[in-house]
Design a protein around this motif. Sequence first.
Motif, mmCIF file in Angstrom:
data_model
loop_
_atom_site.group_PDB
_atom_site.id
_atom_site.type_symbol
_atom_site.label_atom_id
_atom_site.label_comp_id
_atom_site.label_asym_id
_atom_site.label_seq_id
_atom_site.Cartn_x
_atom_site.Cartn_y
_atom_site.Cartn_z
ATOM 1 N N GLY A 72 0.799 -1.212 0.000
ATOM 2 C CA GLY A 72 0.000 0.000 0.000
ATOM 3 C C GLY A 72 0.835 1.266 0.000
ATOM 4 N N THR A 73 0.164 2.385 0.244
ATOM 5 C CA THR A 73 0.812 3.692 0.314
ATOM 6 C C THR A 73 0.152 4.523 1.419
ATOM 7 N N VAL A 74 0.856 5.553 1.851
ATOM 8 C CA VAL A 74 0.314 6.530 2.792
ATOM 9 C C VAL A 74 1.124 7.810 2.635
ATOM 10 N N SER A 75 0.490 8.950 2.945
ATOM 11 C CA SER A 75 1.144 10.244 2.754
ATOM 12 C C SER A 75 0.913 11.181 3.930
ATOM 13 N N ILE A 76 1.893 12.070 4.107
ATOM 14 C CA ILE A 76 1.770 13.227 4.992
ATOM 15 C C ILE A 76 1.969 14.421 4.075
ATOM 16 N N TYR A 77 1.000 15.321 4.019
ATOM 17 C CA TYR A 77 1.079 16.403 3.042
ATOM 18 C C TYR A 77 0.516 17.698 3.618
ATOM 19 N N HIS A 78 0.595 18.753 2.835
ATOM 20 C CA HIS A 78 0.264 20.100 3.318
ATOM 21 C C HIS A 78 1.084 20.409 4.578
ATOM 22 N N ILE A 79 2.343 19.982 4.566
ATOM 23 C CA ILE A 79 3.208 20.205 5.724
ATOM 24 C C ILE A 79 3.513 21.699 5.814
ATOM 25 N N ASP A 80 3.166 22.268 6.947
ATOM 26 C CA ASP A 80 3.387 23.687 7.232
ATOM 27 C C ASP A 80 4.389 23.743 8.376
ATOM 28 N N ARG A 81 5.647 23.966 8.048
ATOM 29 C CA ARG A 81 6.708 23.907 9.053
ATOM 30 C C ARG A 81 6.657 25.090 10.014
ATOM 31 N N ARG A 82 6.125 26.214 9.593
ATOM 32 C CA ARG A 82 6.011 27.379 10.479
ATOM 33 C C ARG A 82 4.979 27.125 11.575
ATOM 34 N N SER A 83 3.808 26.638 11.179
ATOM 35 C CA SER A 83 2.747 26.366 12.156
ATOM 36 C C SER A 83 2.807 24.950 12.709
ATOM 37 N N ARG A 84 3.759 24.154 12.202
ATOM 38 C CA ARG A 84 3.985 22.780 12.653
ATOM 39 C C ARG A 84 2.711 21.941 12.586
ATOM 40 N N LYS A 85 2.110 21.929 11.399
ATOM 41 C CA LYS A 85 0.912 21.118 11.186
ATOM 42 C C LYS A 85 1.001 20.463 9.812
ATOM 43 N N ALA A 86 0.235 19.387 9.649
ATOM 44 C CA ALA A 86 0.183 18.685 8.371
ATOM 45 C C ALA A 86 -1.077 17.836 8.329
ATOM 46 N N GLU A 87 -1.393 17.393 7.117
ATOM 47 C CA GLU A 87 -2.525 16.494 6.896
ATOM 48 C C GLU A 87 -1.964 15.120 6.555
ATOM 49 N N TRP A 88 -2.674 14.103 6.967
ATOM 50 C CA TRP A 88 -2.266 12.765 6.548
ATOM 51 C C TRP A 88 -3.425 12.068 5.878
ATOM 52 N N GLY A 89 -3.093 11.172 4.970
ATOM 53 C CA GLY A 89 -4.120 10.439 4.252
ATOM 54 C C GLY A 89 -3.523 9.724 3.062
ATOM 55 N N ARG A 90 -4.353 9.629 2.001
ATOM 56 C CA ARG A 90 -3.973 8.880 0.800
ATOM 57 C C ARG A 90 -3.583 7.452 1.166
ATOM 58 N N LEU A 91 -4.189 6.955 2.224
ATOM 59 C CA LEU A 91 -3.903 5.584 2.644
ATOM 60 C C LEU A 91 -4.560 4.623 1.673
ATOM 61 N N ILE A 92 -3.734 3.784 1.110
ATOM 62 C CA ILE A 92 -4.221 2.712 0.250
ATOM 63 C C ILE A 92 -3.620 1.418 0.781
#
Length: 193
Positions: A72-92
Amino acid sequence: MLRSNRLLLRAIEESDLPIISFWRSQPEVYEYFYEYLPISVRQQKNWYEKQLQDSSEINFVVADIKTGKAIGTVSIYHIDRRSRKAEWGRLIIGDPSARSGGKGAEIEALVLQYSFEHLNLNKLYCEVLLQNEKVVSLHKKFGFHHEGVLRQHAFKAGKYEDVVMLSMLAEEYFFNKDKGKLAEIFTRMNGNI
């Protein structure tokens, strides 16, 4: 590399693109993605080349640790290093034989560990189609909090769908890592059960 006693999360290689394209084109996979289209290997390659240059996302292949076979696959994206936040998904989980036995939970635990212990994020969030109750429930068991419903947020198969917004903060992760469901998963995935 991220690993448990059963799974390995590694970088996506160009040689992985045909299988990822195949998985993405399966109706049981794209049913829960915003996009409702099969994709070609060429389209997958275009995405791959673009994401190689994008520091705001990290994409992994999930592989069986014993065989090395991609499942499968998985992702961490929309990484915002200033605000220290990100979205995770695209789990297959593309390999149907890998869709049981708690592998999805282990993948989630590895993503959480990487996000909070390596990327030093303060917040990890995700969007899940409201109809995907199983995944919403799984995130909540791990300690994600329901932030709200994004009404008619995704247009899919001719209609607008509501999306649930969920998040976890670093302090919640570190608390949950020592207690509850997340602690159980870490113990199991490290071979201590």
